[in-house]
Design a protein around this motif. Sequence first.
Motif, PDB file in Angstrom:
ATOM      1  N   LEU A   1       6.222  13.686   1.243  1.00 18.74           N
ATOM      2  CA  LEU A   1       5.957  12.017   1.275  1.00 18.74           C
ATOM      3  C   LEU A   1       4.483  11.808   2.284  1.00 18.74           C
ATOM      4  O   LEU A   1       3.724  10.785   1.810  1.00 18.74           O
ATOM      5  N   VAL A   2       4.527  12.475   3.142  1.00 22.96           N
ATOM      6  CA  VAL A   2       3.293  12.213   4.108  1.00 22.96           C
ATOM      7  C   VAL A   2       2.004  12.379   3.399  1.00 22.96           C
ATOM      8  O   VAL A   2       1.163  11.739   3.455  1.00 22.96           O
ATOM      9  N   MET A   3       1.955  13.549   2.765  1.00 19.21           N
ATOM     10  CA  MET A   3       0.718  13.877   1.901  1.00 19.21           C
ATOM     11  C   MET A   3       0.494  13.160   1.098  1.00 19.21           C
ATOM     12  O   MET A   3      -0.476  12.773   0.831  1.00 19.21           O
ATOM     13  N   LYS A   4       1.415  12.295   0.206  1.00 16.26           N
ATOM     14  CA  LYS A   4       1.311  11.392  -0.772  1.00 16.26           C
ATOM     15  C   LYS A   4       0.714  10.057  -0.324  1.00 16.26           C
ATOM     16  O   LYS A   4      -0.157   9.758  -0.745  1.00 16.26           O
ATOM     17  N   MET A   5       1.261   9.860   1.198  1.00 15.19           N
ATOM     18  CA  MET A   5       0.641   8.826   1.761  1.00 15.19           C
ATOM     19  C   MET A   5      -0.802   8.719   2.231  1.00 15.19           C
ATOM     20  O   MET A   5      -1.513   7.854   2.248  1.00 15.19           O
ATOM     21  N   LEU A   6      -1.115  10.071   2.449  1.00 17.97           N
ATOM     22  CA  LEU A   6      -2.464  10.488   2.902  1.00 17.97           C
ATOM     23  C   LEU A   6      -3.380  10.235   1.909  1.00 17.97           C
ATOM     24  O   LEU A   6      -4.601   9.810   1.994  1.00 17.97           O
ATOM     25  N   GLU A   7      -3.051  10.727   0.779  1.00 18.57           N
ATOM     26  CA  GLU A   7      -3.857  10.415  -0.630  1.00 18.57           C
ATOM     27  C   GLU A   7      -4.200   8.934  -0.785  1.00 18.57           C
ATOM     28  O   GLU A   7      -5.043   8.786  -1.209  1.00 18.57           O
TER      29      GLU A   7
END
Length: 113
Positions: A31-37
Motif C-alpha cells: 500500500l505504501v509503495m503504491k502511495m509513493l508511486e
Amino acid sequence: MELKIRKNGEVYIIDVNGEMDLYNSYKLKELVMKMLEKNVQFFIINLEQVDYIDSSGIGALIYICSTVKKMNLKLSIANIHGSVKKVIELTKLMGYFPIANSVEEALLQVTEA
C-alpha cells in the motif's frame, strides 16, 4: 489485518486494524509503495487497533521507514501501545521510528518544516 486510508490536508493516514504478522504485513508495504508511486509525501501509520506484531510486521515498518527517509518524505507512526510497544522497545527501534502518541501529534510531526 485491515487497512483504511483517510486524508487530513496533504497527510495520508493509514489506519491499521488487526494483527501485523507474517501473513499480512506485506499488504501495508504494498500500500505504501503504491502511495509513493502517486507522489504522496506525508504519511501517518496509525497502530491504535494493532494488538500483535511479529518480526515480519517490524520488518515491514523498517522497510517503509527507510524507504520514506531515503526519499526525504515525512512519516510518523502513531498510537503504539501494549505488546506492540514492548516488541519495538525490545528490538531497540523506539529511536529509529518517528513515533507519536496520537494521530494529532503525528500530524504536527509530519507537517513541520
